[in-house]
Design a protein around this motif. Structure first.
Motif, PDB file in Angstrom:
ATOM      1  N   VAL A  65       0.835  -1.199   0.000  1.00 59.44           N
ATOM      2  CA  VAL A  65       0.000   0.000   0.000  1.00 59.44           C
ATOM      3  C   VAL A  65       0.872   1.253   0.000  1.00 59.44           C
ATOM      4  N   GLN A  66       1.948   1.227   0.775  1.00 60.30           N
ATOM      5  CA  GLN A  66       2.808   2.411   0.864  1.00 60.30           C
ATOM      6  C   GLN A  66       3.589   2.649  -0.422  1.00 60.30           C
ATOM      7  N   ALA A  67       4.034   1.562  -1.062  1.00 59.52           N
ATOM      8  CA  ALA A  67       4.854   1.692  -2.277  1.00 59.52           C
ATOM      9  C   ALA A  67       3.934   1.735  -3.487  1.00 59.52           C
ATOM     10  N   SER A  68       3.634   2.919  -3.939  1.00 60.67           N
ATOM     11  CA  SER A  68       2.688   3.083  -5.042  1.00 60.67           C
ATOM     12  C   SER A  68       3.351   3.486  -6.355  1.00 60.67           C
ATOM     13  N   ARG A  69       4.603   3.963  -6.310  1.00 61.64           N
ATOM     14  CA  ARG A  69       5.271   4.408  -7.530  1.00 61.64           C
ATOM     15  C   ARG A  69       5.967   3.221  -8.196  1.00 61.64           C
ATOM     16  N   PRO A  70       5.652   2.927  -9.461  1.00 58.87           N
ATOM     17  CA  PRO A  70       6.243   1.746 -10.105  1.00 58.87           C
ATOM     18  C   PRO A  70       7.733   1.924 -10.372  1.00 58.87           C
ATOM     19  N   GLY A  71       8.473   0.833 -10.241  1.00 55.45           N
ATOM     20  CA  GLY A  71       9.890   0.843 -10.570  1.00 55.45           C
ATOM     21  C   GLY A  71      10.119   0.387 -11.995  1.00 55.45           C
ATOM     22  N   HIS A  72      11.102   0.948 -12.651  1.00 58.75           N
ATOM     23  CA  HIS A  72      11.370   0.636 -14.056  1.00 58.75           C
ATOM     24  C   HIS A  72      12.442  -0.461 -14.121  1.00 58.75           C
ATOM     25  N   LEU A  73      12.012  -1.694 -14.275  1.00 58.32           N
ATOM     26  CA  LEU A  73      12.928  -2.821 -14.192  1.00 58.32           C
ATOM     27  C   LEU A  73      13.824  -2.921 -15.423  1.00 58.32           C
ATOM     28  N   GLU A  74      13.301  -2.546 -16.579  1.00 61.77           N
ATOM     29  CA  GLU A  74      14.140  -2.595 -17.779  1.00 61.77           C
ATOM     30  C   GLU A  74      15.325  -1.644 -17.640  1.00 61.77           C
ATOM     31  N   GLN A  75      15.047  -0.450 -17.124  1.00 69.75           N
ATOM     32  CA  GLN A  75      16.126   0.513 -16.888  1.00 69.75           C
ATOM     33  C   GLN A  75      17.078  -0.018 -15.812  1.00 69.75           C
ATOM     34  N   LEU A  76      16.520  -0.675 -14.792  1.00 76.19           N
ATOM     35  CA  LEU A  76      17.348  -1.227 -13.715  1.00 76.19           C
ATOM     36  C   LEU A  76      18.348  -2.238 -14.264  1.00 76.19           C
ATOM     37  N   TYR A  77      17.891  -3.176 -15.069  1.00 75.80           N
ATOM     38  CA  TYR A  77      18.793  -4.202 -15.581  1.00 75.80           C
ATOM     39  C   TYR A  77      19.799  -3.628 -16.584  1.00 75.80           C
TER      40      TYR A  77
ATOM     41  N   ARG B 164      14.896 -12.158 -11.569  1.00 73.14           N
ATOM     42  CA  ARG B 164      13.730 -12.668 -10.858  1.00 73.14           C
ATOM     43  C   ARG B 164      12.669 -11.602 -10.651  1.00 73.14           C
ATOM     44  N   LEU B 165      13.036 -10.320 -10.730  1.00 75.02           N
ATOM     45  CA  LEU B 165      12.084  -9.249 -10.475  1.00 75.02           C
ATOM     46  C   LEU B 165      11.060  -9.165 -11.601  1.00 75.02           C
ATOM     47  N   MET B 166       9.771  -9.218 -11.230  1.00 72.42           N
ATOM     48  CA  MET B 166       8.715  -9.157 -12.247  1.00 72.42           C
ATOM     49  C   MET B 166       8.017  -7.799 -12.237  1.00 72.42           C
ATOM     50  N   PHE B 167       7.608  -7.307 -11.057  1.00 75.28           N
ATOM     51  CA  PHE B 167       7.039  -5.974 -10.893  1.00 75.28           C
ATOM     52  C   PHE B 167       7.664  -5.354  -9.652  1.00 75.28           C
ATOM     53  N   ALA B 168       7.833  -4.043  -9.658  1.00 74.94           N
ATOM     54  CA  ALA B 168       8.444  -3.363  -8.516  1.00 74.94           C
ATOM     55  C   ALA B 168       7.727  -2.044  -8.259  1.00 74.94           C
ATOM     56  N   TRP B 169       7.655  -1.673  -6.959  1.00 73.81           N
ATOM     57  CA  TRP B 169       7.054  -0.420  -6.538  1.00 73.81           C
ATOM     58  C   TRP B 169       7.950   0.208  -5.480  1.00 73.81           C
ATOM     59  N   THR B 170       7.988   1.529  -5.440  1.00 69.14           N
ATOM     60  CA  THR B 170       8.850   2.235  -4.498  1.00 69.14           C
ATOM     61  C   THR B 170       8.044   3.238  -3.693  1.00 69.14           C
ATOM     62  N   CYS B 171       8.578   3.542  -2.495  1.00 68.82           N
ATOM     63  CA  CYS B 171       8.018   4.589  -1.644  1.00 68.82           C
ATOM     64  C   CYS B 171       9.149   5.097  -0.766  1.00 68.82           C
ATOM     65  N   GLY B 172       9.646   6.302  -1.053  1.00 70.74           N
ATOM     66  CA  GLY B 172      10.769   6.820  -0.296  1.00 70.74           C
ATOM     67  C   GLY B 172      12.003   5.968  -0.527  1.00 70.74           C
TER      68      GLY B 172
ATOM     69  N   ASN C  40      12.156   2.762   0.434  1.00 72.21           N
ATOM     70  CA  ASN C  40      11.729   1.365   0.460  1.00 72.21           C
ATOM     71  C   ASN C  40      11.287   0.916  -0.928  1.00 72.21           C
ATOM     72  N   THR C  41      11.565  -0.327  -1.245  1.00 74.53           N
ATOM     73  CA  THR C  41      11.187  -0.905  -2.532  1.00 74.53           C
ATOM     74  C   THR C  41      10.652  -2.303  -2.304  1.00 74.53           C
ATOM     75  N   ILE C  42       9.600  -2.651  -3.020  1.00 72.54           N
ATOM     76  CA  ILE C  42       9.017  -3.986  -2.941  1.00 72.54           C
ATOM     77  C   ILE C  42       8.843  -4.525  -4.353  1.00 72.54           C
ATOM     78  N   SER C  43       9.069  -5.829  -4.531  1.00 74.90           N
ATOM     79  CA  SER C  43       8.974  -6.424  -5.859  1.00 74.90           C
ATOM     80  C   SER C  43       8.358  -7.819  -5.771  1.00 74.90           C
TER      81      SER C  43
ATOM     82  N   VAL D 147      11.989  -7.405  -0.727  1.00 73.39           N
ATOM     83  CA  VAL D 147      11.778  -6.089  -0.131  1.00 73.39           C
ATOM     84  C   VAL D 147      13.128  -5.501   0.246  1.00 73.39           C
ATOM     85  N   ARG D 148      13.304  -4.219  -0.054  1.00 75.80           N
ATOM     86  CA  ARG D 148      14.479  -3.474   0.388  1.00 75.80           C
ATOM     87  C   ARG D 148      13.981  -2.329   1.256  1.00 75.80           C
ATOM     88  N   ALA D 149      14.339  -2.386   2.560  1.00 77.10           N
ATOM     89  CA  ALA D 149      13.899  -1.370   3.517  1.00 77.10           C
ATOM     90  C   ALA D 149      15.116  -0.644   4.069  1.00 77.10           C
TER      91      ALA D 149
END
Length: 324
Positions: free
Chosen positions: A200-212, A228-236, A238-241, A300-302
């Protein structure tokens, strides 16, 4: 083909002379292999093989400890016991096969997460334990283990006090790649994170193609099994995937590729420098690994103060480590 005489097997019933005994054995494999064995014993020789009748065999109930972790893909056999230290030989071939997609500067390198899984498997094997979780103390990764033809053998050692190390022997020298001051069974398993709260807190999507692409420029040329990362979201900070589903854990409670996925989340919200060489040494403050399970897998990265906590877990397993 095996050496020896060949014969044609009849396709119909054939009458045999009374002075011989024919025996046939057929084996049908799941892979499609079919083997037939035809034995011919002269009657005079067969009579010599007749065993005298035996009395009813005596049966007794016994129990044996399961040694399932001996079949761990990274562990091969026990090498020595010296001054309270037990050394096992690792399977370099299996390591390279399963970690083939962890490529650094064009070379297959054993990931840091793999050392943690080796420690968990070795501890469980030595103590025949089925504890819910394994805890490692301060763990230092001092030198990359490049899985090429120059490495002749890889060994892992655990002392009676819980100290753990992984070493290799190559054509040129003997190297120590990882050391930990303590590996032990945890009193209780770690409680998995509240994934719904992070989601819920991580609402901004992460760009995995750019990451790799960034990781590739830094020399981390991950293959499919380590993407292994399929979808990712960030908040501040913190990142969840959500991780890609895994069909086979290959006999490991915590697959190193899943835990390595949490490390891959660092460049999304943190600063990341493109490097031409692996950044070693580095250390973990603590690590916990719980037994494996099934279900959706998350990383999760906190970030809290100066400590970065990385987690990889599913509905029945949990792994985490803290970066100094």
């Amino acid at each position: 083909l095996l050496p020896g005489p060949f014969c044609l097997l009849p396709l119909h019933e054939v009458a045999h002379s009374s002075d011989s005994r024919w025996h046939g054995v057929s084996s049908f494999g799941y892979s499609g292999t079919i083997t037939h064995l035809l034995l011919l014993w002269p009657r005079a020789a067969a009579q010599l093989l007749v065993c005298p009748p035996r009395s009813t065999p005596f049966l007794s109930r016994s129990s044996f400890a399961w040694r399932g972790d001996m079949h761990h893909p990274f562990l091969r056999s026990q090498r020595s016991v010296d001054a309270g230290c037990v050394t096992f030989e690792c399977s370099r071939e299996r390591m390279r096969s399963l970690m083939a997609d962890h490529i650094v500067q064009g070379r297959v390198v054993l990931p840091a997460a793999a050392y943690l899984e080796i420690a968990r498997a070795l501890l469980s094997l030595l103590h025949s334990g089925s504890a819910e979780a394994t805890m490692l103390g301060t763990t230092v990764f001092s030198k990359p283990l490049i899985l090429d033809s120059c490495v002749s053998e890889v060994t892992c050692t655990m002392s009676s006090s819980g100290g753990f190390s992984v070493c290799s022997l190559s054509e040129s020298d003997n190297s120590t790649h990882c050391t930990s001051d303590q590996a032990k069974f945890a009193a209780k398993a770690c409680v998995p994170l509240d994934i719904a709260r992070y989601r819920v807190q991580a609402s901004r999507p992460g760009h995995l193609e750019q990451l790799y692409n960034v990781l590739h420029l830094s020399g981390l040329q991950y293959g499919p099994d380590f993407r292994r990362l399929m979808f990712a979201w960030t908040c501040g900070r913190n990142t969840i995937s959500l991780l890609r589903p895994r069909a086979d854990s290959h006999g490991m409670d915590v697959n190193p590729a899943d835990l390595d996925a949490a490390l891959q989340l660092i460049p999304i919200t943190g600063t990341f420098r493109v490097q031409q060489e692996p950044h070693l040494p580095f250390a973990l403050d603590q690590a916990w690994l719980s037994r494996g399970g099934t279900g959706s897998q998350w990383a999760v990265r906190a970030k809290q103060s100066h400590i970065t906590a990385l987690h990889a877990f599913n509905t029945l397993s949990f792994a985490t480590f803290l970066l100094l």
